[in-house]
Write a protein that holds these residues in place. Structure first.
Motif, PDB file in Angstrom:
ATOM      1  N   PHE A   1       5.934   5.602  -3.473  1.00 41.18           N
ATOM      2  CA  PHE A   1       6.380   5.388  -2.095  1.00 41.18           C
ATOM      3  C   PHE A   1       5.400   4.413  -1.453  1.00 41.18           C
ATOM      4  O   PHE A   1       4.292   4.779  -1.063  1.00 41.18           O
ATOM      5  N   THR A   2       5.796   3.151  -1.384  1.00 45.97           N
ATOM      6  CA  THR A   2       4.891   2.104  -0.915  1.00 45.97           C
ATOM      7  C   THR A   2       5.549   1.282   0.187  1.00 45.97           C
ATOM      8  O   THR A   2       6.774   1.243   0.316  1.00 45.97           O
ATOM      9  N   VAL A   3       4.711   0.619   0.962  1.00 39.54           N
ATOM     10  CA  VAL A   3       5.182  -0.272   2.019  1.00 39.54           C
ATOM     11  C   VAL A   3       4.559  -1.645   1.829  1.00 39.54           C
ATOM     12  O   VAL A   3       3.466  -1.777   1.269  1.00 39.54           O
TER      13      VAL A   3
ATOM     14  N   ARG B   1       0.850  -1.193   0.000  1.00 30.40           N
ATOM     15  CA  ARG B   1       0.000   0.000   0.000  1.00 30.40           C
ATOM     16  C   ARG B   1       0.882   1.238   0.000  1.00 30.40           C
ATOM     17  O   ARG B   1       2.086   1.158   0.201  1.00 30.40           O
ATOM     18  N   ARG B   2       0.252   2.387  -0.205  1.00 32.34           N
ATOM     19  CA  ARG B   2       0.978   3.654  -0.156  1.00 32.34           C
ATOM     20  C   ARG B   2       1.494   3.937   1.252  1.00 32.34           C
ATOM     21  O   ARG B   2       0.843   3.595   2.239  1.00 32.34           O
ATOM     22  N   PHE B   3       2.634   4.581   1.307  1.00 29.60           N
ATOM     23  CA  PHE B   3       3.220   5.022   2.567  1.00 29.60           C
ATOM     24  C   PHE B   3       2.329   6.088   3.180  1.00 29.60           C
ATOM     25  O   PHE B   3       1.776   6.936   2.478  1.00 29.60           O
ATOM     26  N   ARG B   4       2.170   6.036   4.510  1.00 28.65           N
ATOM     27  CA  ARG B   4       1.419   7.053   5.246  1.00 28.65           C
ATOM     28  C   ARG B   4       2.357   7.701   6.264  1.00 28.65           C
ATOM     29  O   ARG B   4       3.299   7.073   6.756  1.00 28.65           O
ATOM     30  N   ALA B   5       2.088   8.941   6.628  1.00 28.16           N
ATOM     31  CA  ALA B   5       2.953   9.678   7.555  1.00 28.16           C
ATOM     32  C   ALA B   5       3.168   8.912   8.862  1.00 28.16           C
ATOM     33  O   ALA B   5       4.277   8.898   9.401  1.00 28.16           O
ATOM     34  N   MET B   6       2.168   8.248   9.367  1.00 27.43           N
ATOM     35  CA  MET B   6       2.290   7.511  10.624  1.00 27.43           C
ATOM     36  C   MET B   6       3.265   6.334  10.506  1.00 27.43           C
ATOM     37  O   MET B   6       3.770   5.842  11.517  1.00 27.43           O
ATOM     38  N   ASP B   7       3.557   5.890   9.278  1.00 27.16           N
ATOM     39  CA  ASP B   7       4.512   4.801   9.090  1.00 27.16           C
ATOM     40  C   ASP B   7       5.906   5.186   9.580  1.00 27.16           C
ATOM     41  O   ASP B   7       6.705   4.317   9.941  1.00 27.16           O
ATOM     42  N   LEU B   8       6.192   6.479   9.633  1.00 26.02           N
ATOM     43  CA  LEU B   8       7.492   6.934  10.137  1.00 26.02           C
ATOM     44  C   LEU B   8       7.744   6.468  11.568  1.00 26.02           C
ATOM     45  O   LEU B   8       8.886   6.307  11.990  1.00 26.02           O
ATOM     46  N   LEU B   9       6.671   6.258  12.303  1.00 23.69           N
ATOM     47  CA  LEU B   9       6.795   5.841  13.700  1.00 23.69           C
ATOM     48  C   LEU B   9       6.953   4.330  13.859  1.00 23.69           C
ATOM     49  O   LEU B   9       7.148   3.844  14.972  1.00 23.69           O
ATOM     50  N   HIS B  10       6.863   3.609  12.728  1.00 26.57           N
ATOM     51  CA  HIS B  10       6.816   2.145  12.824  1.00 26.57           C
ATOM     52  C   HIS B  10       7.788   1.428  11.896  1.00 26.57           C
ATOM     53  O   HIS B  10       7.624   0.229  11.682  1.00 26.57           O
ATOM     54  N   PHE B  11       8.771   2.120  11.358  1.00 22.65           N
ATOM     55  CA  PHE B  11       9.627   1.401  10.410  1.00 22.65           C
ATOM     56  C   PHE B  11      11.075   1.219  10.856  1.00 22.65           C
ATOM     57  O   PHE B  11      11.934   0.857  10.065  1.00 22.65           O
TER      58      PHE B  11
END
Length: 178
Positions: free
Chosen positions: A43-45, A5-15
């Motif tokens: 930009f995907t995860v 899925r697309r990267f989300r701003a909150m992903d910064l806290l979990h990668f």
């Protein structure tokens, strides 16, 4: 099983589990957010069913005319999630977006010559060594100063494969800007 899925701003806290790798460049939050806002489709995860980040790819488009291309800024997979095909899936997504959304001629990336596992994967995906870039990677006490391999893969828009004719001599970093 995973979801891309697309990267989300909150992903910064979990990668952090994904970025803790000596080959992975870690950037400041503003850098990641600029990619998320400017090139969201590149930009995907990869995420597990338990919503844990397993890996990500971050790219952009740049250049003009026949140098218009997708660029892989980062591709990384958490150590415990490697050898599952996630990197291939993330790369194919970035390639598809570069081709179908941005109508690029090719996709390129830089990789350390010492990262032989990544180089083998890129070659398996159809990338070729286009040129070497002198002292692209600066030593940091953990990793040595190294050349970069600039690898490319032509996309269907480049019918004559002009973008992947290798350059025989090494180039300087400033010769790589588009």
């Amino acid at each position: 099983m995973s979801t891309i899925r697309r990267f989300r701003a909150m992903d910064l806290l979990h990668f952090n589990n994904v970025n803790l790798d000596r080959y992975t460049e870690t950037y400041d939050s503003q850098f990641y957010l600029s990619y998320m806002s400017n090139w969201p489709d590149l930009f995907t995860v990869a995420e597990s069913p338990a919503q844990k980040l397993m890996g990500y790819s971050m790219g952009k488009v740049e250049g003009t005319d026949e140098l218009w291309h997708g660029h892989v800024t980062a591709l990384t997979v958490a150590p415990e999630c490697r050898r599952l095909g996630l990197a291939r899936g993330l790369m194919r997504g970035l390639e598809d977006a570069s081709e179908k959304i941005h109508d690029c001629y090719f996709v390129d990336l830089f990789v350390r010559p010492s990262n032989t596992v990544a180089i083998q994967m890129y070659e398996h995906l159809g990338y070729i060594l286009y040129r070497r870039v002198i002292d692209y990677y600066q030593g940091d006490g953990v990793m040595p100063t190294e050349y970069a391999h600039d690898m490319r893969k032509a996309l269907p828009r480049d019918k004559h494969k002009k973008s992947i004719v290798p350059v025989k001599h090494a180039v300087n970093v400033e010769d790589t800007f588009f």
